[in-house]
Write a protein that holds these residues in place. Sequence first.
Motif: not given
Length: 386
Positions: A38-50
């Motif tokens: 589980s990661i808290v992240a800035w928008a756009g930082y953890i992308e899975r192609g969606e």
Amino acid sequence: MIHILKSCTILTMAVGLANQGVAGEMLTELGTPEGELSIVAWAGYIERGETDPAFDWVTGFEEATGCMVSVKTANTSDEMVALMNEGGFDLVTASGDASLRMIAGDRVQPINTDLIPSWDTIDPRLQNAEWHTVDGVHYGTPYMWGANVLMYNTDLYPEPPTSWSAVFEEQTLADGQSNVGRVQAYDGPIYIADAANYLMYHQPELGITSPYELNQEQYDAALNLLRGQRQLVARYWHDAFIQIDDFTNEGMAVSGSWPFMVQLLQAADVNVASVIPVEGVTGWADTTMMHVNAKNPTCAYLWMEHQLSSNLQSDLAVWFGASPSVPAACTDGRGMLTPEGCTANQFDNFEQIKFWQTPVSACESQGECVPYYRWVSDYIGVIGGR
């Protein structure tokens, strides 16, 4: 304003870092992957192609490790601190105005760099950075860094604005109308530093040497500038996608922004561009940090190793318009980034960016500075018209 208020209870933890001890026990070996992360992240930082199928650095990680990734997007550093204070997350991509607060508050644990095989590939400028290293102990793995740029509507600015006065002073735009009601400002107390950065250039007699170290006179000047700006501002933004919608549909003219929003707007054929004004910029250097009570530490370490792969760093830099923490990502051709792209993303201008940091009373540049808890309460007042 909830995201600001929730963090008020931990703001005083940013003071007295010199006495900070090690937060929790350092992991000495990896175990069997726990199956989730589980990661808290800035928008756009953890992308899975969606958002865009071309940008996916999660699916392959999940397939290789069995660690299924969930992401909680945070819009400000204060929100990240509040979420980590509540717990239930393994990792956070923290900027420098949050990282030391979390170290001081025992919210994150020291990192054993021996468990991250690619640690030596990290940019030497970041390996021992003061925003994640305390008394020689590392509390995170560098992820990405960049500048807070001035984004503008090219229809309203046929010539690029050269100064942050575009957001701080009333001006007549190319359509003959005032910029009043067409300016945005960042909804976070750290934005006071942007005002101080502007004053460093235009009022040198104030003696500001760091926008994060302000005595009472300098701080009052920054607040007064922001109170004047309040008359121009249509929205104080903290959600990247709401800012994108405002520039697409609501006639916004100009704002401080991140390259991420600039690129998404341009990809949607919205007439915007960005510039680094004459006064220079603030910026962010983000570090992946592990919660002191992380339930999935092995998956967390596997992610921190994964994030240092040059192809991930390369594609993230292109996606976000930022600079990688692994210099090889600029040149090895394993991802989308090119040397020219690294130059465009300010890779060579590291020393010119004033990176976010938490303001404390015991500052280096002068005897005493206004601490961050004051920034929080006073910026709420500015937004509220006080």
